[in-house]
Design a protein around this motif. Structure first.
Motif, PDB file in Angstrom:
ATOM      1  N   GLN A 231       0.814  -1.209   0.000  1.00 18.04           N
ATOM      2  CA  GLN A 231       0.000   0.000   0.000  1.00 18.04           C
ATOM      3  C   GLN A 231       0.850   1.264   0.000  1.00 18.04           C
ATOM      4  O   GLN A 231       0.476   2.279  -0.580  1.00 18.04           O
ATOM      5  CB  GLN A 231      -0.931   0.002   1.214  1.00 18.04           C
ATOM      6  N   VAL A 232       2.018   1.192   0.641  1.00 13.54           N
ATOM      7  CA  VAL A 232       2.876   2.375   0.768  1.00 13.54           C
ATOM      8  C   VAL A 232       3.909   2.453  -0.351  1.00 13.54           C
ATOM      9  O   VAL A 232       4.096   3.502  -0.980  1.00 13.54           O
ATOM     10  CB  VAL A 232       3.580   2.378   2.145  1.00 13.54           C
ATOM     11  N   LEU A 233       4.570   1.348  -0.624  1.00 16.97           N
ATOM     12  CA  LEU A 233       5.697   1.365  -1.544  1.00 16.97           C
ATOM     13  C   LEU A 233       5.273   1.557  -3.000  1.00 16.97           C
ATOM     14  O   LEU A 233       6.117   1.830  -3.863  1.00 16.97           O
ATOM     15  CB  LEU A 233       6.510   0.075  -1.397  1.00 16.97           C
ATOM     16  N   SER A 234       3.981   1.437  -3.281  1.00 14.14           N
ATOM     17  CA  SER A 234       3.492   1.670  -4.638  1.00 14.14           C
ATOM     18  C   SER A 234       3.375   3.154  -4.971  1.00 14.14           C
ATOM     19  O   SER A 234       3.179   3.519  -6.133  1.00 14.14           O
ATOM     20  CB  SER A 234       2.123   1.004  -4.821  1.00 14.14           C
ATOM     21  N   LYS A 235       3.514   4.011  -3.976  1.00 11.14           N
ATOM     22  CA  LYS A 235       3.357   5.455  -4.177  1.00 11.14           C
ATOM     23  C   LYS A 235       4.645   6.069  -4.731  1.00 11.14           C
ATOM     24  O   LYS A 235       5.753   5.703  -4.333  1.00 11.14           O
ATOM     25  CB  LYS A 235       3.000   6.131  -2.848  1.00 11.14           C
ATOM     26  N   ALA A 236       4.471   7.032  -5.608  1.00  5.57           N
ATOM     27  CA  ALA A 236       5.613   7.631  -6.305  1.00  5.57           C
ATOM     28  C   ALA A 236       6.462   8.524  -5.407  1.00  5.57           C
ATOM     29  O   ALA A 236       7.634   8.780  -5.716  1.00  5.57           O
ATOM     30  CB  ALA A 236       5.123   8.425  -7.510  1.00  5.57           C
ATOM     31  N   ASN A 237       5.899   9.017  -4.330  1.00  5.18           N
ATOM     32  CA  ASN A 237       6.626   9.971  -3.472  1.00  5.18           C
ATOM     33  C   ASN A 237       7.343   9.292  -2.305  1.00  5.18           C
ATOM     34  O   ASN A 237       7.703   9.954  -1.323  1.00  5.18           O
ATOM     35  CB  ASN A 237       5.670  11.039  -2.937  1.00  5.18           C
ATOM     36  N   VAL A 238       7.556   7.973  -2.395  1.00  5.29           N
ATOM     37  CA  VAL A 238       8.207   7.222  -1.323  1.00  5.29           C
ATOM     38  C   VAL A 238       9.621   6.832  -1.737  1.00  5.29           C
ATOM     39  O   VAL A 238       9.855   6.332  -2.836  1.00  5.29           O
ATOM     40  CB  VAL A 238       7.407   5.955  -0.967  1.00  5.29           C
ATOM     41  N   GLU A 239      10.557   7.073  -0.820  1.00  2.00           N
ATOM     42  CA  GLU A 239      11.943   6.653  -1.008  1.00  2.00           C
ATOM     43  C   GLU A 239      12.328   5.793   0.188  1.00  2.00           C
ATOM     44  O   GLU A 239      12.005   6.136   1.332  1.00  2.00           O
ATOM     45  CB  GLU A 239      12.855   7.872  -1.099  1.00  2.00           C
ATOM     46  N   THR A 240      13.002   4.676  -0.059  1.00  2.00           N
ATOM     47  CA  THR A 240      13.332   3.765   1.034  1.00  2.00           C
ATOM     48  C   THR A 240      14.827   3.485   1.094  1.00  2.00           C
ATOM     49  O   THR A 240      15.507   3.456   0.065  1.00  2.00           O
ATOM     50  CB  THR A 240      12.584   2.429   0.895  1.00  2.00           C
ATOM     51  N   HIS A 241      15.305   3.261   2.326  1.00  3.29           N
ATOM     52  CA  HIS A 241      16.698   2.875   2.553  1.00  3.29           C
ATOM     53  C   HIS A 241      16.705   1.850   3.678  1.00  3.29           C
ATOM     54  O   HIS A 241      16.197   2.119   4.772  1.00  3.29           O
ATOM     55  CB  HIS A 241      17.547   4.086   2.950  1.00  3.29           C
ATOM     56  N   VAL A 242      17.281   0.671   3.429  1.00  2.70           N
ATOM     57  CA  VAL A 242      17.379  -0.368   4.453  1.00  2.70           C
ATOM     58  C   VAL A 242      18.846  -0.566   4.821  1.00  2.70           C
ATOM     59  O   VAL A 242      19.754  -0.115   4.126  1.00  2.70           O
ATOM     60  CB  VAL A 242      16.763  -1.697   3.970  1.00  2.70           C
ATOM     61  N   GLY A 243      19.061  -1.245   5.947  1.00  2.00           N
ATOM     62  CA  GLY A 243      20.431  -1.458   6.414  1.00  2.00           C
ATOM     63  C   GLY A 243      21.122  -0.180   6.825  1.00  2.00           C
ATOM     64  O   GLY A 243      22.340  -0.031   6.683  1.00  2.00           O
ATOM     65  N   THR A 244      20.344   0.754   7.368  1.00  2.00           N
ATOM     66  CA  THR A 244      20.900   2.056   7.747  1.00  2.00           C
ATOM     67  C   THR A 244      21.175   2.119   9.247  1.00  2.00           C
ATOM     68  O   THR A 244      20.624   1.346  10.035  1.00  2.00           O
ATOM     69  CB  THR A 244      19.938   3.199   7.383  1.00  2.00           C
ATOM     70  N   LYS A 245      21.982   3.063   9.631  1.00  2.00           N
ATOM     71  CA  LYS A 245      22.234   3.367  11.037  1.00  2.00           C
ATOM     72  C   LYS A 245      21.990   4.852  11.250  1.00  2.00           C
ATOM     73  O   LYS A 245      22.634   5.690  10.601  1.00  2.00           O
ATOM     74  CB  LYS A 245      23.670   3.020  11.428  1.00  2.00           C
ATOM     75  N   ILE A 246      21.057   5.169  12.120  1.00  2.00           N
ATOM     76  CA  ILE A 246      20.742   6.581  12.382  1.00  2.00           C
ATOM     77  C   ILE A 246      21.825   7.159  13.289  1.00  2.00           C
ATOM     78  O   ILE A 246      22.078   6.643  14.377  1.00  2.00           O
ATOM     79  CB  ILE A 246      19.353   6.744  13.034  1.00  2.00           C
ATOM     80  N   LEU A 247      22.443   8.246  12.832  1.00  2.00           N
ATOM     81  CA  LEU A 247      23.552   8.856  13.570  1.00  2.00           C
ATOM     82  C   LEU A 247      23.127  10.069  14.384  1.00  2.00           C
ATOM     83  O   LEU A 247      23.720  10.359  15.424  1.00  2.00           O
ATOM     84  CB  LEU A 247      24.661   9.264  12.595  1.00  2.00           C
ATOM     85  N   GLY A 248      22.136  10.801  13.902  1.00  2.63           N
ATOM     86  CA  GLY A 248      21.724  11.998  14.624  1.00  2.63           C
ATOM     87  C   GLY A 248      20.719  12.804  13.832  1.00  2.63           C
ATOM     88  O   GLY A 248      20.262  12.402  12.757  1.00  2.63           O
ATOM     89  N   TYR A 249      20.377  13.962  14.381  1.00  5.00           N
ATOM     90  CA  TYR A 249      19.418  14.851  13.747  1.00  5.00           C
ATOM     91  C   TYR A 249      20.116  16.135  13.318  1.00  5.00           C
ATOM     92  O   TYR A 249      20.934  16.692  14.065  1.00  5.00           O
ATOM     93  CB  TYR A 249      18.276  15.189  14.708  1.00  5.00           C
ATOM     94  N   LYS A 250      19.788  16.598  12.133  1.00  9.00           N
ATOM     95  CA  LYS A 250      20.293  17.874  11.650  1.00  9.00           C
ATOM     96  C   LYS A 250      19.338  18.976  12.102  1.00  9.00           C
ATOM     97  O   LYS A 250      18.128  18.887  11.869  1.00  9.00           O
ATOM     98  CB  LYS A 250      20.390  17.871  10.131  1.00  9.00           C
ATOM     99  N   THR A 251      19.857  19.980  12.765  1.00  8.12           N
ATOM    100  CA  THR A 251      19.017  21.074  13.244  1.00  8.12           C
ATOM    101  C   THR A 251      19.624  22.416  12.869  1.00  8.12           C
ATOM    102  O   THR A 251      20.829  22.530  12.666  1.00  8.12           O
ATOM    103  CB  THR A 251      18.833  21.013  14.777  1.00  8.12           C
ATOM    104  N   GLU A 252      18.775  23.404  12.795  1.00  5.09           N
ATOM    105  CA  GLU A 252      19.190  24.797  12.601  1.00  5.09           C
ATOM    106  C   GLU A 252      18.371  25.661  13.542  1.00  5.09           C
ATOM    107  O   GLU A 252      17.139  25.647  13.473  1.00  5.09           O
ATOM    108  CB  GLU A 252      18.976  25.237  11.151  1.00  5.09           C
ATOM    109  N   ALA A 253      19.062  26.382  14.418  1.00  9.06           N
ATOM    110  CA  ALA A 253      18.399  27.241  15.403  1.00  9.06           C
ATOM    111  C   ALA A 253      17.347  26.460  16.197  1.00  9.06           C
ATOM    112  O   ALA A 253      16.267  26.979  16.503  1.00  9.06           O
ATOM    113  CB  ALA A 253      17.760  28.450  14.708  1.00  9.06           C
ATOM    114  N   GLY A 254      17.660  25.207  16.515  1.00 14.05           N
ATOM    115  CA  GLY A 254      16.753  24.400  17.320  1.00 14.05           C
ATOM    116  C   GLY A 254      15.649  23.713  16.555  1.00 14.05           C
ATOM    117  O   GLY A 254      14.862  22.961  17.143  1.00 14.05           O
ATOM    118  N   SER A 255      15.555  23.950  15.245  1.00 16.88           N
ATOM    119  CA  SER A 255      14.502  23.343  14.431  1.00 16.88           C
ATOM    120  C   SER A 255      15.054  22.155  13.655  1.00 16.88           C
ATOM    121  O   SER A 255      16.183  22.193  13.162  1.00 16.88           O
ATOM    122  CB  SER A 255      13.929  24.363  13.443  1.00 16.88           C
ATOM    123  N   LEU A 256      14.260  21.122  13.550  1.00 15.86           N
ATOM    124  CA  LEU A 256      14.665  19.912  12.837  1.00 15.86           C
ATOM    125  C   LEU A 256      14.736  20.175  11.339  1.00 15.86           C
ATOM    126  O   LEU A 256      13.803  20.720  10.742  1.00 15.86           O
ATOM    127  CB  LEU A 256      13.669  18.791  13.114  1.00 15.86           C
TER     128      LEU A 256
END
Length: 302
Positions: free
Chosen positions: A185-210
């Motif tokens: 239902q999700v992966l058939s949509k054109a606006n979806v991008e997927t990445h597997v086997g990833t490791k989340i390192l952190g969040y990018k912020t500017e002036a406290g905003s994500l």
């Protein structure tokens, strides 16, 4: 003095209430947040016996109405301690409540797991969310990252994909674990991008905003630019306050004997807070029924 105090008003707790009431017992249900538990965040549930499809919120309402219709007393308070006093229990709450009961059923459920990254707590509710029903519309026509690849992640993604500009799904495992129907239902949509086997390192912020999620893929550090992040990386129990009365495993889940019994006579456990292999509404309701009948049998022996 109640016959049965139930800590937690999700499917396990409310099922236990119904079974206790049908056995002629006085029942008091204490819920800290919202009756129905995690299921209220699911917009469409198709695996509950008796319903082809029902929203989690509607199902929760039906559970609560059934329990209260049979005589359950309920309150919204946060239980902080359960004490054993001879043959009875005292249940204390953060709001100052103190309630007496012959038996107690802990059906405390779970809460959302986080990644424990720097600055994450400050971003929760201000860039990081858990519930697409609650917060999805804030990101209409924007870029969103979903972290997770199980059923919860794809249920939430299914709500987001039709309203956001782009949905990026990041999964730490080399494959998605969600049911294939949810994936399709999700992966058939054109606006979806997927990445597997990833490791989340952190969040990018500017002036406290994500502004993005920094992750590693195939040894390369990358950034998924986004306006919001939804976390669906599992659930954790909050059972530490009861550890003196019921054994916990290394992850903090109750370790019951014979489905619902604990090392403390008269204290029972039920639902997702337990060590178990399948956490679903159907199994939570089953646990609640077992716990209530066990509590009724215990009362007979007093």
């Amino acid at each position: 003095m109640y016959d049965m105090i139930i800590v937690g008003g999700g499917p396990a707790g409310l099922t236990a209430a119904v079974y206790g009431l049908r056995n002629g017992k006085s029942v008091f249900v204490i819920e800290k947040s919202v009756f129905g538990g995690q299921i209220v965040n699911s917009p469409n549930v198709e695996n509950i016996p008796g319903f082809d499809s029902i929203s989690g919120d509607d199902f929760a309402d039906k559970l609560l109405e059934q329990a209260m219709g049979q005589g359950a007393e309920v309150t919204l308070e946060n239980v902080t301690a359960v004490e054993k006093n001879g043959d009875t229990f005292t249940v204390k709450t953060e709001e100052g409540g103190s309630y007496e009961s012959k038996t107690v059923i802990l059906a405390t459920g779970t809460t959302h797991r986080t990644l424990g990254l720097e600055g994450e707590e400050d971003l929760i509710g201000s860039g990081i969310s858990f519930c697409a029903v609650c917060d999805g519309d804030f990101y209409r026509d924007q870029n969103v990252v979903m972290i997770g690849g199980g059923n919860s992640a794809f249920v939430e993604s299914g709500l987001l994909v039709d309203i956001v500009k782009k949905l990026t799904i990041l999964q730490d495992m080399p494959f998605f674990t969600a049911d294939q129907k949810l994936q399709d239902q999700v992966l058939s949509k054109a606006n979806v991008e997927t990445h597997v086997g990833t490791k989340i390192l952190g969040y990018k912020t500017e002036a406290g905003s994500l502004k993005g999620v920094i992750y590693e893929e195939d040894g390369v550090e990358k950034t998924a630019e986004c306006d919001g992040v939804f976390l669906a990386v599992g659930l954790v129990p909050e059972n530490d306050a009861f550890a003196s009365l019921a054994d916990l495993d290394e992850r903090g889940y109750f370790v019951p004997e014979n489905i619902c019994n604990t090392k403390t006579p008269g204290l029972f456990v039920a639902g997702d807070c337990n060590q178990k292999t399948l956490r679903q509404v159907a199994t939570a309701c089953s646990d609640g029924a077992y716990a209530a009948i066990a509590a009724c049998d215990f009362i007979k022996g007093l």
